[in-house]
Motif scaffolding. Structure first.
Motif, PDB file in Angstrom:
ATOM      1  N   HIS A   1      76.530  78.636   6.001  1.00 40.40           N
ATOM      2  CA  HIS A   1      77.149  78.575   4.672  1.00 40.40           C
ATOM      3  C   HIS A   1      78.265  77.529   4.613  1.00 40.40           C
ATOM      4  O   HIS A   1      79.207  77.675   3.828  1.00 40.40           O
ATOM      5  N   ALA A   2      78.146  76.489   5.387  1.00 42.34           N
ATOM      6  CA  ALA A   2      79.201  75.475   5.504  1.00 42.34           C
ATOM      7  C   ALA A   2      79.615  74.887   4.153  1.00 42.34           C
ATOM      8  O   ALA A   2      80.787  74.599   3.939  1.00 42.34           O
ATOM      9  N   LYS A   3      78.694  74.745   3.235  1.00 44.31           N
ATOM     10  CA  LYS A   3      79.005  74.120   1.947  1.00 44.31           C
ATOM     11  C   LYS A   3      79.273  75.133   0.834  1.00 44.31           C
ATOM     12  O   LYS A   3      79.484  74.755  -0.303  1.00 44.31           O
ATOM     13  N   GLU A   4      79.269  76.410   1.185  1.00 41.49           N
ATOM     14  CA  GLU A   4      79.478  77.450   0.177  1.00 41.49           C
ATOM     15  C   GLU A   4      80.682  78.306   0.589  1.00 41.49           C
ATOM     16  O   GLU A   4      80.551  79.252   1.359  1.00 41.49           O
ATOM     17  N   ASN A   5      81.844  77.936   0.058  1.00 37.35           N
ATOM     18  CA  ASN A   5      83.091  78.595   0.457  1.00 37.35           C
ATOM     19  C   ASN A   5      83.043  80.114   0.354  1.00 37.35           C
ATOM     20  O   ASN A   5      83.501  80.820   1.260  1.00 37.35           O
TER      21      ASN A   5
ATOM     22  N   LEU B   1      78.611  89.180  18.404  1.00 34.39           N
ATOM     23  CA  LEU B   1      79.092  89.229  17.020  1.00 34.39           C
ATOM     24  C   LEU B   1      79.886  87.966  16.674  1.00 34.39           C
ATOM     25  O   LEU B   1      79.752  87.413  15.580  1.00 34.39           O
ATOM     26  N   VAL B   2      80.716  87.517  17.602  1.00 36.98           N
ATOM     27  CA  VAL B   2      81.494  86.295  17.372  1.00 36.98           C
ATOM     28  C   VAL B   2      80.544  85.104  17.222  1.00 36.98           C
ATOM     29  O   VAL B   2      80.680  84.295  16.305  1.00 36.98           O
ATOM     30  N   ASP B   3      79.574  85.032  18.109  1.00 36.60           N
ATOM     31  CA  ASP B   3      78.611  83.927  18.055  1.00 36.60           C
ATOM     32  C   ASP B   3      77.784  83.980  16.777  1.00 36.60           C
ATOM     33  O   ASP B   3      77.515  82.946  16.162  1.00 36.60           O
ATOM     34  N   ASP B   4      77.392  85.189  16.351  1.00 33.83           N
ATOM     35  CA  ASP B   4      76.668  85.332  15.085  1.00 33.83           C
ATOM     36  C   ASP B   4      77.532  84.879  13.912  1.00 33.83           C
ATOM     37  O   ASP B   4      77.028  84.270  12.960  1.00 33.83           O
ATOM     38  N   ALA B   5      78.811  85.180  13.977  1.00 32.71           N
ATOM     39  CA  ALA B   5      79.723  84.755  12.909  1.00 32.71           C
ATOM     40  C   ALA B   5      79.716  83.240  12.796  1.00 32.71           C
ATOM     41  O   ALA B   5      79.657  82.683  11.689  1.00 32.71           O
ATOM     42  N   PHE B   6      79.751  82.549  13.931  1.00 36.84           N
ATOM     43  CA  PHE B   6      79.724  81.084  13.900  1.00 36.84           C
ATOM     44  C   PHE B   6      78.426  80.563  13.296  1.00 36.84           C
ATOM     45  O   PHE B   6      78.432  79.591  12.538  1.00 36.84           O
TER      46      PHE B   6
ATOM     47  N   ASP C   1      83.382  82.566   3.560  1.00 32.32           N
ATOM     48  CA  ASP C   1      84.501  83.499   3.688  1.00 32.32           C
ATOM     49  C   ASP C   1      84.020  84.950   3.785  1.00 32.32           C
ATOM     50  O   ASP C   1      84.556  85.731   4.576  1.00 32.32           O
ATOM     51  N   MET C   2      83.006  85.306   3.011  1.00 31.09           N
ATOM     52  CA  MET C   2      82.488  86.669   3.094  1.00 31.09           C
ATOM     53  C   MET C   2      81.856  86.920   4.467  1.00 31.09           C
ATOM     54  O   MET C   2      81.953  88.026   5.001  1.00 31.09           O
ATOM     55  N   SER C   3      81.248  85.907   5.050  1.00 30.70           N
ATOM     56  CA  SER C   3      80.697  86.042   6.407  1.00 30.70           C
ATOM     57  C   SER C   3      81.818  86.306   7.403  1.00 30.70           C
ATOM     58  O   SER C   3      81.682  87.157   8.293  1.00 30.70           O
TER      59      SER C   3
ATOM     60  N   PRO D   1      90.777  80.573  16.218  1.00 34.33           N
ATOM     61  CA  PRO D   1      91.382  79.416  15.552  1.00 34.33           C
ATOM     62  C   PRO D   1      90.364  78.579  14.760  1.00 34.33           C
ATOM     63  O   PRO D   1      90.669  78.111  13.655  1.00 34.33           O
ATOM     64  N   THR D   2      89.165  78.454  15.287  1.00 35.62           N
ATOM     65  CA  THR D   2      88.124  77.712  14.570  1.00 35.62           C
ATOM     66  C   THR D   2      87.701  78.480  13.333  1.00 35.62           C
ATOM     67  O   THR D   2      87.498  77.891  12.260  1.00 35.62           O
ATOM     68  N   ILE D   3      87.575  79.801  13.465  1.00 40.99           N
ATOM     69  CA  ILE D   3      87.212  80.621  12.309  1.00 40.99           C
ATOM     70  C   ILE D   3      88.282  80.497  11.232  1.00 40.99           C
ATOM     71  O   ILE D   3      87.981  80.373  10.045  1.00 40.99           O
ATOM     72  N   LYS D   4      89.561  80.490  11.651  1.00 43.46           N
ATOM     73  CA  LYS D   4      90.659  80.353  10.687  1.00 43.46           C
ATOM     74  C   LYS D   4      90.539  79.025   9.934  1.00 43.46           C
ATOM     75  O   LYS D   4      90.728  78.971   8.719  1.00 43.46           O
ATOM     76  N   GLU D   5      90.212  77.962  10.632  1.00 49.07           N
ATOM     77  CA  GLU D   5      90.081  76.654   9.988  1.00 49.07           C
ATOM     78  C   GLU D   5      88.902  76.606   9.030  1.00 49.07           C
ATOM     79  O   GLU D   5      88.921  75.864   8.055  1.00 49.07           O
ATOM     80  N   GLU D   6      87.874  77.408   9.294  1.00 42.42           N
ATOM     81  CA  GLU D   6      86.691  77.434   8.427  1.00 42.42           C
ATOM     82  C   GLU D   6      86.909  78.266   7.169  1.00 42.42           C
ATOM     83  O   GLU D   6      86.185  78.113   6.202  1.00 42.42           O
ATOM     84  N   ALA D   7      87.899  79.139   7.188  1.00 44.11           N
ATOM     85  CA  ALA D   7      88.167  79.996   6.031  1.00 44.11           C
ATOM     86  C   ALA D   7      88.696  79.146   4.881  1.00 44.11           C
ATOM     87  O   ALA D   7      89.482  78.224   5.077  1.00 44.11           O
ATOM     88  N   HIS D   8      88.259  79.476   3.684  1.00 35.85           N
ATOM     89  CA  HIS D   8      88.686  78.752   2.487  1.00 35.85           C
ATOM     90  C   HIS D   8      89.806  79.506   1.758  1.00 35.85           C
ATOM     91  O   HIS D   8      90.805  78.917   1.377  1.00 35.85           O
ATOM     92  N   PHE D   9      89.636  80.798   1.596  1.00 34.66           N
ATOM     93  CA  PHE D   9      90.568  81.648   0.857  1.00 34.66           C
ATOM     94  C   PHE D   9      91.870  81.751   1.649  1.00 34.66           C
ATOM     95  O   PHE D   9      91.878  82.111   2.822  1.00 34.66           O
ATOM     96  N   ALA D  10      92.994  81.408   1.032  1.00 31.26           N
ATOM     97  CA  ALA D  10      94.292  81.358   1.719  1.00 31.26           C
ATOM     98  C   ALA D  10      94.651  82.686   2.382  1.00 31.26           C
ATOM     99  O   ALA D  10      95.139  82.712   3.514  1.00 31.26           O
TER     100      ALA D  10
END
Length: 179
Positions: free
Chosen positions: A106-110, A95-100, A114-116, A44-53
């Protein structure tokens, strides 16, 4: 005198007795189940971080799929008169932790964020597919068609999620390079 040191040793048959096989199967089922529990808590947190619909939708669908997969795995535990045990799932959880970490980086680079997300979810789905395939092979020896079928459904779902993420990643790259 003959020299017997050059003779090949007789091959030993590998025997996965039902007790050993059951232990192997449950141990690895526990690892996947624990990893999925870790993943479903973080998606759910990853979903909220995603920019691309489209990526947000894919992560939402992945959450639903993971919950269905866990429910199927719970049926497998019941069929084996067992229950999930917390297992060391360091690889998948890592892998999940690395994704976070990458998402934060890349918090400021949508686009990069998203590619991450696509990169890590692709890797996770690939590992899950491989895990379900090995457990399907073991299930053949357990001689339980229902367990094999449940694992097959989980594999198919992980494969479909991986394919969806590939398509979204491709669409994202095409749409972001055109801007």
């Amino acid at each position: 005198m003959s020299n017997d040191t050059n003779k090949p040793e007789p091959r030993k048959k590998i025997s996965l007795g039902s007790k050993k096989l059951r232990g192997f199967f449950l141990s690895h089922l526990d690892k996947i189940y624990s990893a999925k529990a870790h993943l479903v808590n973080h998606l759910p947190t990853i979903k909220e971080e995603a920019h691309f619909a489209d990526l947000k939708i894919a992560v939402r669908e992945t959450i639903e799929d993971v919950e269905r997969q866990m429910a199927r795995m719970e049926v497998i535990y019941e069929l084996l008169d067992s229950s999930p045990n917390n297992a060391n799932c360091g690889g998948l959880a890592g892998l999940v932790d690395d994704a976070f970490e990458d998402i934060k980086k890349h918090a400021k680079e949508n686009e990069l964020r998203d590619m991450s997300i696509v990169f890590y979810l692709q890797n996770i789905e690939s590992l899950e597919m491989a895990s379900f395939q090995v457990l399907q092979m073991a299930a053949v020896k357990l001689r339980n068609k229902q367990i094999k079928q449940l694992l097959r459904e989980n594999y198919d779902e992980a494969k479909a999620d991986r394919t969806l993420l590939l398509l979204i990643g491709s669409k994202y790259i095409v749409s972001s390079t055109g801007s």
